[in-house]
Design an enzyme around this catalytic site. Structure first.
Site, mmCIF file in Angstrom:
data_model
loop_
_atom_site.group_PDB
_atom_site.id
_atom_site.type_symbol
_atom_site.label_atom_id
_atom_site.label_comp_id
_atom_site.label_asym_id
_atom_site.label_seq_id
_atom_site.Cartn_x
_atom_site.Cartn_y
_atom_site.Cartn_z
ATOM 1 N N GLY A 279 -6.885 -12.763 -4.940
ATOM 2 C CA GLY A 279 -6.232 -12.173 -3.758
ATOM 3 C C GLY A 279 -5.743 -13.142 -2.710
ATOM 4 N N LYS B 79 -7.760 -12.525 -14.990
ATOM 5 C CA LYS B 79 -7.656 -13.612 -14.010
ATOM 6 C C LYS B 79 -8.061 -14.950 -14.613
ATOM 7 C CE LYS B 79 -8.368 -10.541 -10.080
ATOM 8 N NZ LYS B 79 -9.404 -9.919 -9.239
ATOM 9 N N THR C 162 -1.279 -0.141 -1.279
ATOM 10 C CA THR C 162 -2.083 -1.015 -0.419
ATOM 11 C C THR C 162 -1.378 -2.356 -0.173
ATOM 12 O OG1 THR C 162 -4.028 -0.020 -1.400
ATOM 13 C CG2 THR C 162 -4.386 -2.057 -0.190
ATOM 14 N N VAL C 163 -1.026 -3.044 -1.247
ATOM 15 C CA VAL C 163 -0.448 -4.386 -1.096
ATOM 16 C C VAL C 163 0.992 -4.311 -0.585
ATOM 17 C CG1 VAL C 163 0.059 -6.579 -2.245
ATOM 18 C CG2 VAL C 163 -1.952 -5.259 -2.939
ATOM 19 N N GLY D 141 -14.093 2.428 -0.893
ATOM 20 C CA GLY D 141 -12.766 2.056 -1.399
ATOM 21 C C GLY D 141 -12.760 0.710 -2.120
ATOM 22 N N VAL E 234 -4.521 -13.793 -8.720
ATOM 23 C CA VAL E 234 -5.886 -14.303 -8.951
ATOM 24 C C VAL E 234 -6.548 -14.547 -7.605
ATOM 25 C CG1 VAL E 234 -7.273 -16.139 -9.971
ATOM 26 C CG2 VAL E 234 -5.150 -15.446 -11.075
HETATM 27 N N1 LIG Z 1 -5.298 -3.915 -3.697
HETATM 28 C C1 LIG Z 1 -5.629 -5.181 -3.682
HETATM 29 O O1 LIG Z 1 -6.438 -5.624 -2.861
HETATM 30 C C2 LIG Z 1 -5.021 -6.125 -4.681
HETATM 31 C C3 LIG Z 1 -5.410 -7.489 -4.674
HETATM 32 C C4 LIG Z 1 -4.805 -8.385 -5.555
HETATM 33 C C5 LIG Z 1 -3.862 -7.915 -6.452
HETATM 34 N N2 LIG Z 1 -3.529 -6.584 -6.464
HETATM 35 C C6 LIG Z 1 -2.530 -6.139 -7.428
HETATM 36 O O2 LIG Z 1 -1.413 -5.665 -6.691
HETATM 37 C C7 LIG Z 1 -0.776 -4.606 -7.402
HETATM 38 C C8 LIG Z 1 -0.695 -3.372 -6.497
HETATM 39 O O3 LIG Z 1 -1.988 -3.000 -6.103
HETATM 40 P P1 LIG Z 1 -2.212 -1.872 -4.977
HETATM 41 O O4 LIG Z 1 -3.669 -1.884 -4.692
HETATM 42 O O5 LIG Z 1 -1.249 -2.055 -3.875
HETATM 43 O O6 LIG Z 1 -1.864 -0.559 -5.804
HETATM 44 P P2 LIG Z 1 -1.547 0.910 -5.222
HETATM 45 O O7 LIG Z 1 -2.104 1.064 -3.862
HETATM 46 O O8 LIG Z 1 -1.971 1.850 -6.273
HETATM 47 O O9 LIG Z 1 0.041 0.930 -5.111
HETATM 48 C C9 LIG Z 1 0.881 0.907 -6.220
HETATM 49 C C10 LIG Z 1 2.267 1.247 -5.749
HETATM 50 O O10 LIG Z 1 3.181 1.091 -6.818
HETATM 51 C C11 LIG Z 1 3.994 2.258 -6.932
HETATM 52 N N3 LIG Z 1 4.359 2.354 -8.341
HETATM 53 C C12 LIG Z 1 3.555 2.464 -9.415
HETATM 54 N N4 LIG Z 1 4.277 2.470 -10.550
HETATM 55 C C13 LIG Z 1 5.568 2.370 -10.174
HETATM 56 C C14 LIG Z 1 6.800 2.330 -10.878
HETATM 57 N N5 LIG Z 1 6.831 2.372 -12.220
HETATM 58 N N6 LIG Z 1 7.944 2.215 -10.179
HETATM 59 C C15 LIG Z 1 7.930 2.145 -8.825
HETATM 60 N N7 LIG Z 1 6.798 2.186 -8.084
HETATM 61 C C16 LIG Z 1 5.623 2.281 -8.783
HETATM 62 C C17 LIG Z 1 3.160 3.388 -6.404
HETATM 63 O O11 LIG Z 1 4.017 4.435 -5.966
HETATM 64 P P3 LIG Z 1 3.447 5.759 -5.221
HETATM 65 O O12 LIG Z 1 2.896 5.256 -3.915
HETATM 66 O O13 LIG Z 1 4.642 6.592 -5.035
HETATM 67 O O14 LIG Z 1 2.407 6.314 -6.124
HETATM 68 C C18 LIG Z 1 2.434 2.696 -5.249
HETATM 69 O O15 LIG Z 1 3.216 2.694 -4.087
HETATM 70 C C19 LIG Z 1 -1.587 -4.419 -8.678
HETATM 71 O O16 LIG Z 1 -1.031 -5.191 -9.699
HETATM 72 C C20 LIG Z 1 -2.958 -4.974 -8.298
HETATM 73 O O17 LIG Z 1 -3.686 -5.421 -9.409
HETATM 74 C C21 LIG Z 1 -4.087 -5.695 -5.599
#
Ligand SMILES: NC(=O)c1ccc[n+]([C@@H]2O[C@H](COP(=O)([O-])OP(=O)(O)OC[C@H]3O[C@@H](n4cnc5c(N)ncnc54)[C@H](OP(=O)(O)O)[C@@H]3O)[C@@H](O)[C@H]2O)c1
Length: 419
Positions: free
Chosen positions: A123, A194, A14-15, A176, A121
């Site tokens: 977003g 956070k 997502t990010v 979601g 923290v």
């Molecule tokens: N989503 C939000 O709104 C949001 C807001 C603030 C902060 N965050 C933080 O941002 C981070 C990412 O969140 P997200 O929602 O984007 O997560 P996500 O959609 O689950 O994406 C995670 C990505 O990381 C990849 N990945 C996981 N482990 C890996 C590794 N060891 N080596 C290489 N690639 C790896 C995954 O690969 P695959 O695609 O191949 O599985 C996926 O592309 C987290 O720390 C989350 O807490 C998210």
């Protein structure tokens, strides 16, 4: 364009996809390589180079900044490698920073690079950099906030649609907003990481997150929300850190609270986040905005990239005000030693003397009552009694609950602190 800034990204979910999309608007920045887990997954964006080995990025001599948006703790060693290779880091990973921040920040300082984490923290709300720069003149007494969008969405829906916790969780999952395993959000872990990060920069002390008291929203019933509403409160999951009696001791915790409807933080609905800071000379400031989501989070990540870019190659030390310059751990007091006003929902047999027994038990532990009401009991063998206390120690309210719970006719169904 020559000499483009080269970014290596770990994670393209997502990010990560949001960051790639937003970066495509900047001609002088190039996403040089991206690491993912599963190379065969279909992606929302196209990138020049994709690998399953994040160390390739950490070691790539052409990469200036490593953006970590993978999440989890497994990336810690990758970031250590990147820092040792003199790469600046931008991360959205609150769990990693709350658990291993001290080690990573020390290493970054040693290697003269920065770790930026605006997205970790709240977003899309700018809060880390404002605390470290624009609000630097302040001595803060407290920081409090609604730091988890999932739980705020669930509590908002429970109130607005008069639905149970389980029904609203299901709704959040369908939209979601909540993960299949919602534990991290609904049990307060996410908000705990956070508030640990915020307390660290607000009070200039390292925070041992294991000492933070944490309670989630799973015990909040639709009834609690309705009764709170009738009494002039909303129920919110509040993460807070405050100085105890102007000493160096900190009271840090995450738990649901009844929040007076007159307070602006009670108005924060759905997945929106808010951070409230109180200190001198600013007095009180509140930051409100989207706490998550692809573009709001990418806004913070790319903001950090641009802050580093603005100073790269110009100074011997990039963004000195953002460096971690403290190493002492805060003394965090035990939840038993905290003082609160409490809401108690008590179920009792509908018979004379019950309210008297509750009053006596409160008196025994020197707990003053601010309100006690019995809800309608026509044709009902059980009465619901709501108690709101004045400020008292957590250990005293717990002793009082233990005492009245020995009476088979009285059951304390829920205890929620009042903000
Ligand atoms: N989503 C939000 O709104 C949001 C807001 C603030 C902060 N965050 C933080 O941002 C981070 C990412 O969140 P997200 O929602 O984007 O997560 P996500 O959609 O689950 O994406 C995670 C990505 O990381 C990849 N990945 C996981 N482990 C890996 C590794 N060891 N080596 C290489 N690639 C790896 C995954 O690969 P695959 O695609 O191949 O599985 C996926 O592309 C987290 O720390 C989350 O807490 C998210």
């Amino acid at each position: 364009m020559e000499n483009k800034l080269k970014i290596g990204i770990i994670g393209l979910g997502t990010v990560g996809c949001g960051v790639v999309k937003v970066l495509s608007r900047f001609d002088d920045i190039e996403v040089a390589a991206v690491a993912v887990k599963n190379i065969n997954k279909k992606r929302e964006v196209e990138v020049k180079k994709i690998t399953t080995d994040p160390y390739e990025i950490a070691k790539d001599s052409s990469v200036d900044i490593v953006v970590e948006v993978a999440g989890g703790l497994a990336v810690k060693d990758v970031l250590i490698e990147a820092i040792k290779n003199k790469k600046h880091i931008v991360t959205a990973n609150k769990e990693l920073l709350a658990k291993h921040g001290a080690e990573l920040f020390d290493l970054a300082k040693e290697n003269n690079v920065v770790i930026m984490y605006e997205a970790a923290v709240a977003g899309g709300i700018p809060i880390i950099l404002p605390i470290k720069t624009s609000l630097k003149a302040n001595e803060f007494n407290s920081v409090a906030g609604i730091l988890n969008g999932t739980t705020n969405y669930i509590l908002t829906k429970m109130e607005e649609d008069n639905l149970s916790y389980d029904e609203c969780l299901l709704k959040a999952q369908k939209l979601g907003y909540a993960e299949t395993d919602p534990t991290g959000d609904v049990e307060g872990y996410d908000a705990m990481y956070k508030i640990a990060i915020l307390a660290n920069i607000v009070f200039n002390k390292r925070i041992d997150y294991t000492k933070i008291y944490r309670e989630g929203i799973t015990k909040i019933s639709a009834g609690d929300i309705q009764i709170a509403n009738e009494l002039g409160y909303k129920i919110k999951l509040i993460a807070q850190a405050k100085k105890v009696d102007n000493s160096d001791n900190l009271d840090i915790r995450v738990h649901p609270m009844l929040v007076d409807k007159n307070r602006s933080i009670s108005e924060i609905k759905n997945a929106t986040n808010a951070v409230l800071l109180s200190g001198f000379p600013v007095d009180k400031v509140m930051f409100v905005g989207p706490g998550a989501g692809q573009f709001p989070t990418a806004s913070s990540v790319v903001g950090d990239i641009l802050s580093i870019k603005a100073e790269l190659h110009t100074n011997s030390c990039v963004l000195p005000m953002t460096m971690c310059n403290h190493s002492k751990y805060a003394n965090i007091i035990d939840i038993d030693d905290t003082k609160n006003s409490y809401y108690l929902r008590i179920s009792a047999n509908n018979e004379p003397g019950v309210i008297g027994k509750i009053g006596l038990a409160c008196g025994e532990f020197k707990i003053n009552l601010s309100c006690i009401i019995q809800k309608g009991v026509i044709d009902n063998p059980n009465a619901t009694i709501i108690v709101i206390t004045e400020n008292c120690y957590e250990r005293d309210i717990n002793s009082m609950i233990e005492k009245i719970s020995k009476d088979n006719h009285i059951r304390v169904e829920n205890k929620i602190r009042v903000m």
